[in-house]
Enzyme design. Structure first.
Site, short mmCIF file in Angstrom:
data_model
loop_
_atom_site.label_atom_id
_atom_site.label_comp_id
_atom_site.label_asym_id
_atom_site.label_seq_id
_atom_site.Cartn_x
_atom_site.Cartn_y
_atom_site.Cartn_z
N THR A 106 -15.91 -1.96 -9.80
CA THR A 106 -17.08 -1.23 -9.33
C THR A 106 -18.26 -1.34 -10.29
OG1 THR A 106 -17.88 1.01 -8.87
CG2 THR A 106 -16.07 0.84 -10.41
N ASP A 107 -19.46 -1.17 -9.75
CA ASP A 107 -20.66 -1.13 -10.61
C ASP A 107 -20.71 0.15 -11.45
OD1 ASP A 107 -21.27 0.70 -8.58
OD2 ASP A 107 -23.15 -0.28 -7.99
N GLU A 108 -19.89 1.16 -11.08
CA GLU A 108 -19.95 2.44 -11.80
C GLU A 108 -19.50 2.31 -13.25
OE1 GLU A 108 -18.66 5.96 -9.85
OE2 GLU A 108 -19.29 5.27 -7.88
N LYS B 92 -11.52 2.93 -13.92
CA LYS B 92 -11.80 1.55 -13.47
C LYS B 92 -12.20 0.69 -14.67
CE LYS B 92 -11.80 0.08 -9.77
NZ LYS B 92 -10.72 -0.49 -8.92
N ASP C 125 4.32 1.53 -4.01
CA ASP C 125 3.38 1.92 -5.07
C ASP C 125 3.20 0.76 -6.04
OD1 ASP C 125 2.16 3.16 -7.32
OD2 ASP C 125 3.09 5.07 -6.81
N TYR D 152 -13.27 8.72 -12.61
CA TYR D 152 -13.04 7.53 -11.77
C TYR D 152 -13.53 6.27 -12.46
CZ TYR D 152 -14.19 3.94 -8.33
OH TYR D 152 -14.32 2.74 -7.69
N ARG E 36 -28.40 4.50 -4.66
CA ARG E 36 -27.24 3.61 -4.58
C ARG E 36 -27.70 2.30 -3.94
NH1 ARG E 36 -25.95 6.87 -7.68
NH2 ARG E 36 -24.06 8.15 -7.80
N ASP F 256 0.85 -1.19 0.00
CA ASP F 256 0.00 0.00 0.00
C ASP F 256 0.89 1.25 0.00
OD1 ASP F 256 -3.23 0.53 1.07
OD2 ASP F 256 -1.81 2.21 0.97
P1 NAD Z 1 -9.85 3.52 -0.45
O1 NAD Z 1 -9.67 4.80 -1.18
O2 NAD Z 1 -10.41 3.52 0.92
O3 NAD Z 1 -8.43 2.77 -0.35
C1 NAD Z 1 -7.54 2.71 -1.43
C2 NAD Z 1 -6.21 2.18 -0.90
O4 NAD Z 1 -5.31 2.05 -2.01
C3 NAD Z 1 -5.54 3.11 0.11
O5 NAD Z 1 -5.04 2.36 1.19
C4 NAD Z 1 -4.40 3.75 -0.67
O6 NAD Z 1 -3.30 4.12 0.13
C5 NAD Z 1 -4.06 2.63 -1.64
N1 NAD Z 1 -3.42 3.13 -2.86
C6 NAD Z 1 -3.83 4.16 -3.66
N2 NAD Z 1 -2.98 4.32 -4.68
C7 NAD Z 1 -2.01 3.37 -4.54
C8 NAD Z 1 -0.87 3.02 -5.29
N3 NAD Z 1 -0.52 3.69 -6.40
N4 NAD Z 1 -0.12 1.96 -4.88
C9 NAD Z 1 -0.45 1.29 -3.75
N5 NAD Z 1 -1.53 1.59 -2.99
C10 NAD Z 1 -2.29 2.61 -3.38
O7 NAD Z 1 -10.68 2.59 -1.43
P2 NAD Z 1 -11.82 1.52 -1.09
O8 NAD Z 1 -13.11 2.21 -0.94
O9 NAD Z 1 -11.33 0.61 -0.03
O10 NAD Z 1 -11.87 0.74 -2.48
C11 NAD Z 1 -11.02 -0.38 -2.71
C12 NAD Z 1 -11.26 -0.89 -4.11
O11 NAD Z 1 -12.62 -1.27 -4.26
C13 NAD Z 1 -11.00 0.15 -5.21
O12 NAD Z 1 -10.40 -0.50 -6.30
C14 NAD Z 1 -12.39 0.65 -5.57
O13 NAD Z 1 -12.42 1.08 -6.92
C15 NAD Z 1 -13.20 -0.60 -5.36
N6 NAD Z 1 -14.62 -0.39 -5.01
C16 NAD Z 1 -14.95 0.42 -3.94
C17 NAD Z 1 -16.28 0.55 -3.58
C18 NAD Z 1 -16.70 1.40 -2.41
O14 NAD Z 1 -17.90 1.60 -2.21
N7 NAD Z 1 -15.80 1.92 -1.60
C19 NAD Z 1 -17.27 -0.11 -4.32
C20 NAD Z 1 -16.89 -0.89 -5.42
C21 NAD Z 1 -15.55 -1.04 -5.73
O1 DAU Z 2 -20.85 2.25 -6.64
C1 DAU Z 2 -19.58 1.91 -6.17
C2 DAU Z 2 -18.81 3.17 -5.88
O2 DAU Z 2 -19.36 3.73 -4.70
C3 DAU Z 2 -17.31 2.93 -5.71
O3 DAU Z 2 -16.78 2.46 -6.92
C4 DAU Z 2 -16.60 4.21 -5.30
O4 DAU Z 2 -15.23 3.94 -5.04
C5 DAU Z 2 -17.26 4.75 -4.05
O5 DAU Z 2 -16.68 5.97 -3.69
C6 DAU Z 2 -18.76 4.92 -4.25
O6 DAU Z 2 -19.03 5.98 -5.19
P1 DAU Z 2 -20.24 7.03 -4.97
O7 DAU Z 2 -19.92 8.25 -5.71
O8 DAU Z 2 -21.55 6.37 -5.21
O9 DAU Z 2 -20.08 7.22 -3.36
P2 DAU Z 2 -20.15 8.53 -2.43
O10 DAU Z 2 -20.11 8.06 -1.02
O11 DAU Z 2 -19.17 9.56 -2.86
O12 DAU Z 2 -21.60 9.10 -2.75
C7 DAU Z 2 -22.76 8.31 -2.57
C8 DAU Z 2 -23.95 9.12 -3.07
O13 DAU Z 2 -24.14 10.23 -2.18
C9 DAU Z 2 -23.77 9.70 -4.45
O14 DAU Z 2 -25.02 9.71 -5.13
C10 DAU Z 2 -23.32 11.13 -4.18
C11 DAU Z 2 -24.04 11.48 -2.89
N1 DAU Z 2 -23.34 12.42 -1.99
C12 DAU Z 2 -22.05 12.16 -1.66
C13 DAU Z 2 -21.35 13.00 -0.81
C14 DAU Z 2 -19.91 12.71 -0.45
C15 DAU Z 2 -23.99 13.52 -1.47
O15 DAU Z 2 -25.19 13.75 -1.76
N2 DAU Z 2 -23.32 14.37 -0.64
C16 DAU Z 2 -22.01 14.16 -0.31
O16 DAU Z 2 -21.44 14.98 0.45
#
Ligand code: NAD
Ligand code: DAU
Length: 357
Positions: A134-136, A164, A61, A160, A224, A35
């Site tokens: 991700t589903d995005e 992905k 990295d 983003y 969501r 990480d």
């Molecule tokens: P996060 O942002 O919390 O964590 C990302 C981690 O990756 C951090 O620890 C960061 O230090 C590390 N990182 C970033 N760049 C790096 C690099 N160049 N080399 C090594 N490490 C690096 O993310 P998360 O929410 O835990 O998401 C994890 C994975 O799941 C991502 O690939 C994201 O696209 C995917 N994902 C997230 C969600 C969600 O809702 N959070 C949903 C679907 C998919």
């Molecule tokens: O769907 C999976 C994705 O979910 C992951 O791939 C991403 O890594 C993760 O960040 C997340 O993306 P979203 O953009 O859906 O998550 P976020 O928490 O940023 O926002 C959730 C919803 O809430 C979205 O419709 C935007 C809205 N939002 C978000 C923030 C931060 C607000 O209305 N106000 C806010 O301040």
């Protein structure tokens, strides 16, 4: 069979939950975390594992080929669980380059290194490269559209999700071209412990505790599909153990909720569980702000394949998961308080000054 895992991004939100899950359930396996500790990475997320014999943390990295090559060889890695990414949509709108660098170039670097390692070891059948996506990547749904399935065409809308999608295509191509045993998971919105304060659910919990406005983008009717992070970890576990190389698996929570309803649920929980709120009832703090650019309207995952092929389905309801999550943020102020750094405040001001209506 025991495994030797390289977990990229294991100090982030989902990665650290996954590493804890794996170490608890498979103590005979080796887990090496790589990480870079960006703003989103936090080594203290893994504090309970420090010093354990089967666990190692390496700061580095995923774009650094020398580190990746060295770890794959010296640790005899057979499985990569690839979480490392720039993950926040709002940050990708402010600055897309880092997203292409880590999510696309970094994933390519890992694929190349893992392919070479697999060749050097005479193509073992047991090797796996799990790409967590991700589903995005599927774009945005209209209210009556069917949920995303594994065959939904890609239509990413943000920098983003475009990055992905690019990484998913590379992972797919490495299976098709080189037969590298890759698998892709496309997952809906996760929530739970250790999520960085910038994301919707922690942001609302923390702002409520601080008596700050709760900024809801647009009309608040974006949808969501929320998945408790513990359920995501069990899904990734079954994909690693029983998934088929070359396949994609959609993972979702069966919990579609409009943002405004989710925020109202959070406010109710905060009113119930928090003792000293500056503003009560906390839903007085809800403020509609200017919408996110290109804001996807609705995501929903059809997780039938996970159910029928791998016998996985989510176990935590949104009510249970939100209660667990709110309770965690209430009892872990020492975890999130230091994350509200100057850098974070600058980011926050940039996004929420631009979006103030
Ligand atoms: P996060 O942002 O919390 O964590 C990302 C981690 O990756 C951090 O620890 C960061 O230090 C590390 N990182 C970033 N760049 C790096 C690099 N160049 N080399 C090594 N490490 C690096 O993310 P998360 O929410 O835990 O998401 C994890 C994975 O799941 C991502 O690939 C994201 O696209 C995917 N994902 C997230 C969600 C969600 O809702 N959070 C949903 C679907 C998919
Ligand atoms: O769907 C999976 C994705 O979910 C992951 O791939 C991403 O890594 C993760 O960040 C997340 O993306 P979203 O953009 O859906 O998550 P976020 O928490 O940023 O926002 C959730 C919803 O809430 C979205 O419709 C935007 C809205 N939002 C978000 C923030 C931060 C607000 O209305 N106000 C806010 O301040």
């Amino acid at each position: 069979m025991s495994r030797r895992l390289l977990v990229t991004g294991g100090a982030g939100f989902i990665g650290s939950n996954f590493v804890q899950h794996w170490c608890q359930n498979y103590p005979e396996d080796r887990v090496v975390v790589l990480d870079a500790l960006t703003y989103a990475g936090n080594r203290s997320n893994l504090a309970t594992l420090e010093g354990k014999e089967n666990f190692r943390f390496v700061e580095g990295d995923i774009c650094d080929r020398a580190i990746v090559d060295e770890l794959l060889a010296s640790e005899k890695i057979d499985t990569i669980a690839h979480f490392a990414a720039e993950s926040h949509v709002d940050r990708s709108i402010l600055g897309p380059s880092a997203f292409v660098q880590t999510n696309v170039v970094g994933t390519l670097n890992l694929l190349e290194a893992f392919r070479q390692h697999w060749v050097n070891n005479s193509y073992p059948d047991s090797y796996r490269f799990l790409h967590v996506s991700t589903d995005e990547v599927y774009g945005s749904l209209a209210p009556e559209d069917p949920a995303f399935s594994e065959t939904t065409p890609y239509a990413p809308n943000s920098p983003y999700s475009a990055s992905k999608a690019g990484s998913d295509h590379l992972v797919r191509a490495y299976f098709h071209t080189y037969s590298l045993p890759t698998m892709i998971t496309n997952c809906s919105n996760n929530y739970g412990p250790y999520q960085f304060p910038e994301k919707l659910i922690p942001l609302m919990c923390i702002n409520t505790l601080m008596g700050k406005q709760l900024p809801v983008y647009g009309d608040g009717k974006n949808v969501r599909d929320w998945l408790y992070v513990g359920d995501h970890c069990t899904a990734l576990d079954v994909v690693i153990h029983r998934g088929t190389p070359g396949e994609t698996y959609n993972i979702g929570g069966n919990n579609e909720v409009e943002n405004i309803n989710l925020v109202q649920m959070l406010c109710q929980l905060m009113d119930e569980l928090a003792t000293d709120l500056p503003v009560r009832p906390s839903n007085q703090l809800i403020t509609f702000v200017k919408d996110r650019l290109g804001h996807d309207r609705r995501y929903a995952i059809n997780a039938t394949k996970m159910k029928t092929q791998l016998d996985w389905s989510p176990s935590v309801t949104i009510e249970q998961g939100l209660r667990l999550t709110v309770a965690w943020y209430l009892s872990h102020q020492d975890w999130w308080q230091p994350l509200l750094s100057e850098e974070y405040q600058a980011y926050y001001n940039q996004v929420y000054t631009q979006t103030a209506s």
